[in-house]
Design a protein around this motif. Sequence first.
Motif, short mmCIF file in Angstrom:
data_model
loop_
_atom_site.label_atom_id
_atom_site.label_comp_id
_atom_site.label_asym_id
_atom_site.label_seq_id
_atom_site.Cartn_x
_atom_site.Cartn_y
_atom_site.Cartn_z
N ARG A 178 38.26 64.74 -6.74
CA ARG A 178 38.58 65.57 -5.58
C ARG A 178 39.55 64.82 -4.67
O ARG A 178 39.35 63.63 -4.40
N PRO A 179 40.60 65.49 -4.18
CA PRO A 179 41.56 64.81 -3.30
C PRO A 179 40.90 64.43 -1.98
O PRO A 179 40.04 65.15 -1.46
N LEU A 180 41.33 63.29 -1.44
CA LEU A 180 40.78 62.77 -0.19
C LEU A 180 41.85 62.87 0.89
O LEU A 180 42.85 62.16 0.87
N ALA A 181 41.63 63.75 1.83
CA ALA A 181 42.55 63.90 2.97
C ALA A 181 42.43 62.69 3.89
O ALA A 181 41.45 61.94 3.84
N PRO A 182 43.42 62.47 4.76
CA PRO A 182 43.29 61.39 5.76
C PRO A 182 42.02 61.57 6.56
O PRO A 182 41.59 62.70 6.86
N ARG A 183 41.40 60.45 6.96
CA ARG A 183 40.08 60.51 7.58
C ARG A 183 40.13 60.92 9.06
O ARG A 183 39.15 61.45 9.58
N ARG A 216 50.01 68.70 26.75
CA ARG A 216 49.06 69.52 27.50
C ARG A 216 47.63 69.36 27.02
O ARG A 216 46.68 69.62 27.75
N GLU A 217 47.45 68.94 25.76
CA GLU A 217 46.09 68.78 25.24
C GLU A 217 46.13 67.96 23.96
O GLU A 217 47.07 68.08 23.16
N THR A 218 45.12 67.12 23.77
CA THR A 218 44.95 66.38 22.52
C THR A 218 43.65 66.80 21.87
O THR A 218 42.58 66.73 22.49
N ARG A 219 43.73 67.27 20.64
CA ARG A 219 42.54 67.67 19.88
C ARG A 219 42.32 66.66 18.77
O ARG A 219 43.26 66.30 18.06
N THR A 220 41.10 66.19 18.62
CA THR A 220 40.82 65.08 17.72
C THR A 220 39.76 65.47 16.70
O THR A 220 39.00 66.41 16.90
N GLY A 221 39.72 64.71 15.61
CA GLY A 221 38.67 64.97 14.64
C GLY A 221 38.75 64.06 13.42
O GLY A 221 39.53 63.11 13.38
N PHE A 222 37.94 64.40 12.44
CA PHE A 222 37.72 63.51 11.30
C PHE A 222 37.26 64.33 10.10
O PHE A 222 36.71 65.43 10.23
N VAL A 223 37.48 63.77 8.92
CA VAL A 223 36.99 64.36 7.68
C VAL A 223 36.82 63.23 6.68
O VAL A 223 37.69 62.37 6.55
N GLY A 224 35.69 63.21 6.01
CA GLY A 224 35.47 62.16 5.03
C GLY A 224 33.98 61.87 4.87
O GLY A 224 33.18 62.07 5.79
N ARG A 225 33.65 61.40 3.70
CA ARG A 225 32.25 61.15 3.36
C ARG A 225 31.55 60.30 4.42
O ARG A 225 31.99 59.20 4.75
N GLY A 226 30.48 60.85 4.97
CA GLY A 226 29.64 60.12 5.91
C GLY A 226 30.06 60.19 7.36
O GLY A 226 29.26 59.86 8.25
N LEU A 227 31.29 60.62 7.64
CA LEU A 227 31.76 60.60 9.02
C LEU A 227 31.00 61.58 9.92
O LEU A 227 30.64 61.24 11.05
N PRO A 228 30.76 62.84 9.49
CA PRO A 228 30.01 63.74 10.38
C PRO A 228 28.63 63.21 10.75
O PRO A 228 28.22 63.27 11.92
N ALA A 229 27.88 62.70 9.77
CA ALA A 229 26.54 62.17 10.06
C ALA A 229 26.62 60.95 10.98
O ALA A 229 25.77 60.77 11.86
#
Length: 358
Positions: A25-30, A144-157
């Motif tokens: 599975r492809p891994l997007a930037p974290r 005017r605004e910065t929206r941030t986030g993450f994706v990757g194994r274990g990051l949400p938990a």
Amino acid sequence: MTATTRLPIAQHGWEGTFRYDPQGRPLAPRFHRLLMLEVTGRPGRADAEFLERALRNLEERLPYGPSGLLTCLGWGPGWFERHTALRRSPVARPLPMARWENPVLEDIDACLHLASDDEALLAEVTDELFGAGPLDQRERLRLRETRTGFVGRGLPAERLPGAGLPERAPLMLGFHSGLRGNQATEEAVTIASGPLAGGTTMHVSYLRLDVDSWYEQDADRRSAQMFAPTVDARAAELLVDDARSDADALPALAAAHGLVGHAQATGRARLNGVPRINRRDFATLDGGSPGTHFVSLQRTMEDFNVTRAVMNAADAPGHHPAVGVRHRNGINAFIEVRSRATFGVPPRQRRAYPHLPE
């Protein structure tokens, strides 16, 4: 690769730099940032050259890919209507996509999507572009605004401890979103002709997620609602290439199980079996609540609108009395759309204040 001349013509040409997990599975930037920008004054050719030099400076200094930096700069309908020779936007404005939605339909001049495996680097790049220094763009672009986030194994938990999220989950609802066959290719979403030829369109929405209610369900039920009634937790874990999930059998399966899967519903929007959008969504805790910044690329906003409308599975309640417009209907009951915005993404060589008047 660092030399700008070797970068893809398409700003959205990211996937050739992705790594893969052991299952393929492809891994997007974290880590991701969406910099929402407002144009001030009347930018001219000199401003376009200055912005382009700043972006090239970053590309020449940093590796192109998740190990360094990926960028994608899109321009909103208001930019094209108010500031360019076109006067008419080549990208449609956002719309509410369900009768229960009441999102803010945003008018944002530009959005710069930054992505990297290095979270601190994204903050540094933001400061370089919109803080004191030689690359400072604030004379013509206001952040005017910065929206941030993450994706990757274990990051949400890791970022939301105590919420019951699976330890290995890459996103808030626990599943992978970028399976190879579940995405339109970058080539397929590239526009062939017209003002955005060589580029694409970008839809950006902010979704609040009811993760508490989602995780009150057991793993098999979550898998069924994410994919299809016939997909249990073990089968969901093994999905690598696609998540089509018996889209053609939705009426019969809904009648038999009193349940509709999210992937099953959206699968009905495919053309000749091929998805119409390329997803670049990521999890967020902006505002202190779990959510998703849903970034989607497609040739036209019609491709997004059709996909999103089909996701509603508005016909599903007619197949079983237990299925409602949201209840037991994919993930509809667990998302609240707070905002939507649309952008036209030019090719790399025209990304800085595109289509300025002569």
